[in-house]
Scaffold this motif. Sequence first.
Motif, PDB file in Angstrom:
ATOM      1  N   THR A  98     -52.699 -35.508 -20.782  1.00  0.00           N
ATOM      2  CA  THR A  98     -51.769 -36.054 -19.791  1.00  0.00           C
ATOM      3  C   THR A  98     -52.104 -37.512 -19.495  1.00  0.00           C
ATOM      4  O   THR A  98     -51.206 -38.354 -19.338  1.00  0.00           O
ATOM      5  CB  THR A  98     -51.822 -35.226 -18.503  1.00  0.00           C
ATOM      6  OG1 THR A  98     -51.439 -33.872 -18.796  1.00  0.00           O
ATOM      7  CG2 THR A  98     -50.879 -35.783 -17.449  1.00  0.00           C
ATOM      8  N   ALA A 101     -45.651 -33.345 -24.863  1.00  0.00           N
ATOM      9  CA  ALA A 101     -45.472 -32.202 -23.970  1.00  0.00           C
ATOM     10  C   ALA A 101     -46.523 -31.135 -24.274  1.00  0.00           C
ATOM     11  O   ALA A 101     -46.857 -30.894 -25.430  1.00  0.00           O
ATOM     12  CB  ALA A 101     -44.082 -31.619 -24.134  1.00  0.00           C
ATOM     13  N   ARG A 118     -46.597 -28.606 -19.192  1.00  0.00           N
ATOM     14  CA  ARG A 118     -45.174 -28.546 -18.904  1.00  0.00           C
ATOM     15  C   ARG A 118     -44.631 -27.124 -18.942  1.00  0.00           C
ATOM     16  O   ARG A 118     -43.572 -26.833 -18.381  1.00  0.00           O
ATOM     17  CB  ARG A 118     -44.406 -29.420 -19.889  1.00  0.00           C
ATOM     18  CG  ARG A 118     -43.011 -29.799 -19.434  1.00  0.00           C
ATOM     19  CD  ARG A 118     -42.469 -30.937 -20.253  1.00  0.00           C
ATOM     20  NE  ARG A 118     -43.148 -32.186 -19.955  1.00  0.00           N
ATOM     21  CZ  ARG A 118     -42.969 -33.320 -20.626  1.00  0.00           C
ATOM     22  NH1 ARG A 118     -42.141 -33.346 -21.646  1.00  0.00           N
ATOM     23  NH2 ARG A 118     -43.617 -34.411 -20.287  1.00  0.00           N
ATOM     24  N   ALA A 146     -39.742 -28.046 -23.343  1.00  0.00           N
ATOM     25  CA  ALA A 146     -40.842 -28.923 -22.951  1.00  0.00           C
ATOM     26  C   ALA A 146     -40.674 -30.308 -23.549  1.00  0.00           C
ATOM     27  O   ALA A 146     -40.886 -31.322 -22.874  1.00  0.00           O
ATOM     28  CB  ALA A 146     -42.178 -28.318 -23.384  1.00  0.00           C
ATOM     29  N   GLY A 154     -38.430 -32.429 -21.592  1.00  0.00           N
ATOM     30  CA  GLY A 154     -38.827 -32.800 -20.241  1.00  0.00           C
ATOM     31  C   GLY A 154     -38.723 -31.699 -19.212  1.00  0.00           C
ATOM     32  O   GLY A 154     -38.916 -31.939 -18.025  1.00  0.00           O
ATOM     33  N   TYR A 155     -38.434 -30.484 -19.656  1.00  0.00           N
ATOM     34  CA  TYR A 155     -38.301 -29.369 -18.730  1.00  0.00           C
ATOM     35  C   TYR A 155     -39.567 -28.510 -18.703  1.00  0.00           C
ATOM     36  O   TYR A 155     -40.355 -28.523 -19.647  1.00  0.00           O
ATOM     37  CB  TYR A 155     -37.100 -28.498 -19.108  1.00  0.00           C
ATOM     38  CG  TYR A 155     -35.787 -29.216 -18.962  1.00  0.00           C
ATOM     39  CD1 TYR A 155     -35.170 -29.342 -17.729  1.00  0.00           C
ATOM     40  CD2 TYR A 155     -35.172 -29.798 -20.074  1.00  0.00           C
ATOM     41  CE1 TYR A 155     -33.974 -30.022 -17.589  1.00  0.00           C
ATOM     42  CE2 TYR A 155     -33.965 -30.488 -19.937  1.00  0.00           C
ATOM     43  CZ  TYR A 155     -33.373 -30.591 -18.696  1.00  0.00           C
ATOM     44  OH  TYR A 155     -32.190 -31.262 -18.556  1.00  0.00           O
ATOM     45  N   SER A 156     -39.714 -27.764 -17.626  1.00  0.00           N
ATOM     46  CA  SER A 156     -40.864 -26.882 -17.453  1.00  0.00           C
ATOM     47  C   SER A 156     -40.413 -25.429 -17.458  1.00  0.00           C
ATOM     48  O   SER A 156     -39.384 -25.096 -16.869  1.00  0.00           O
ATOM     49  CB  SER A 156     -41.584 -27.182 -16.130  1.00  0.00           C
ATOM     50  OG  SER A 156     -42.063 -28.505 -16.097  1.00  0.00           O
ATOM     51  N   THR A 206     -41.165 -34.884 -14.371  1.00  0.00           N
ATOM     52  CA  THR A 206     -40.163 -34.428 -15.317  1.00  0.00           C
ATOM     53  C   THR A 206     -38.770 -34.635 -14.705  1.00  0.00           C
ATOM     54  O   THR A 206     -38.637 -34.844 -13.487  1.00  0.00           O
ATOM     55  CB  THR A 206     -40.341 -32.939 -15.643  1.00  0.00           C
ATOM     56  OG1 THR A 206     -40.083 -32.174 -14.450  1.00  0.00           O
ATOM     57  CG2 THR A 206     -41.751 -32.650 -16.143  1.00  0.00           C
ATOM     58  N   GLU A 239     -38.308 -32.268 -11.849  1.00  0.00           N
ATOM     59  CA  GLU A 239     -39.092 -32.636 -10.674  1.00  0.00           C
ATOM     60  C   GLU A 239     -38.450 -33.801  -9.944  1.00  0.00           C
ATOM     61  O   GLU A 239     -38.383 -33.820  -8.705  1.00  0.00           O
ATOM     62  CB  GLU A 239     -40.527 -32.963 -11.088  1.00  0.00           C
ATOM     63  CG  GLU A 239     -41.322 -31.735 -11.535  1.00  0.00           C
ATOM     64  CD  GLU A 239     -42.590 -32.083 -12.286  1.00  0.00           C
ATOM     65  OE1 GLU A 239     -42.830 -33.275 -12.535  1.00  0.00           O
ATOM     66  OE2 GLU A 239     -43.335 -31.147 -12.652  1.00  0.00           O
ATOM     67  N   HIS A 265     -42.466 -26.216  -8.191  1.00  0.00           N
ATOM     68  CA  HIS A 265     -42.126 -27.600  -8.543  1.00  0.00           C
ATOM     69  C   HIS A 265     -42.638 -28.573  -7.479  1.00  0.00           C
ATOM     70  O   HIS A 265     -43.176 -29.646  -7.803  1.00  0.00           O
ATOM     71  CB  HIS A 265     -40.612 -27.744  -8.672  1.00  0.00           C
ATOM     72  CG  HIS A 265     -40.084 -27.369 -10.023  1.00  0.00           C
ATOM     73  ND1 HIS A 265     -40.515 -27.960 -11.186  1.00  0.00           N
ATOM     74  CD2 HIS A 265     -39.141 -26.465 -10.398  1.00  0.00           C
ATOM     75  CE1 HIS A 265     -39.861 -27.446 -12.215  1.00  0.00           C
ATOM     76  NE2 HIS A 265     -39.038 -26.527 -11.762  1.00  0.00           N
ATOM     77  N   ARG A 324     -46.265 -29.352  -7.801  1.00  0.00           N
ATOM     78  CA  ARG A 324     -46.515 -30.302  -8.887  1.00  0.00           C
ATOM     79  C   ARG A 324     -46.095 -31.713  -8.484  1.00  0.00           C
ATOM     80  O   ARG A 324     -46.761 -32.694  -8.818  1.00  0.00           O
ATOM     81  CB  ARG A 324     -45.773 -29.872 -10.148  1.00  0.00           C
ATOM     82  CG  ARG A 324     -46.267 -28.544 -10.717  1.00  0.00           C
ATOM     83  CD  ARG A 324     -45.667 -28.271 -12.076  1.00  0.00           C
ATOM     84  NE  ARG A 324     -46.161 -29.231 -13.070  1.00  0.00           N
ATOM     85  CZ  ARG A 324     -45.657 -29.346 -14.281  1.00  0.00           C
ATOM     86  NH1 ARG A 324     -44.646 -28.608 -14.651  1.00  0.00           N
ATOM     87  NH2 ARG A 324     -46.168 -30.221 -15.124  1.00  0.00           N
TER      88      ARG A 324
END
Length: 222
Positions: free
Chosen positions: A77, A84, A106, A125, A128-130, A163, A166, A196, A199
């Motif tokens: 990270t 990802a 992610r 991922a 950009g999604y979790s 993300t 987020e 979320h 995070r």
Amino acid sequence: MTEAGQPSLRIVVADDQASIREGLVIMLDLLPDIEVVGSAANGLQALDQVAALAPDVILLDLHMPELDGIEVTRRLTAEHPEVAIVVLTTYADDASIMDTLRAGARAYLTKDADRRDIARTLHSAAGGYSVLDPRVQATLLAATTAVPAAPTAPAEVAPDGLTPREAEILTLVSRGLTNTEIAEALFLSHNTVKTHLNRIFTKTGSRDRVAAIQYAQRHQLG
């Protein structure tokens, strides 16, 4: 390349159990839109593979020799935020989940996930999604790769590694929506919104909701 001419998703697989690692490599390589570019048997190898191969996603076991998955996640990270991180593990306890997500993963899957679930999560991922395994949280952490018809998140790249989901939730927080209202607006569960937010607080250095709203205002999210 896929049949449509689009570049394949480039993946590194990291797992200390050879049978699982090799099985994942074979399974994923059979998919037309995924290319496994490297594999690693421990945490240090995982870091080296990412640095050398610049994959889109790393599929990472949580408990490995040399460096465990959580420490690998922290380093990746910090050093390779564009990659990802999808954790695939047998461990589904709360401490492992939260530590891993706070470190920057992610998505979090358990090893009973099937090929379709793993492939979908890798693509999500990379976009950009979790995603959180249903066994762990009983719900998705984020939307699938489908783009919302009227997104509330800003189009620009979000700051501090947020993300798109987020950033979207932080935008709604800054507009005064409660967790329940956010959950209803985005068709998420209340627990998903809370996860979320945890995070978001970690990434933005916010101690509470007020601090998060101030952060959103400073970064023009909302």
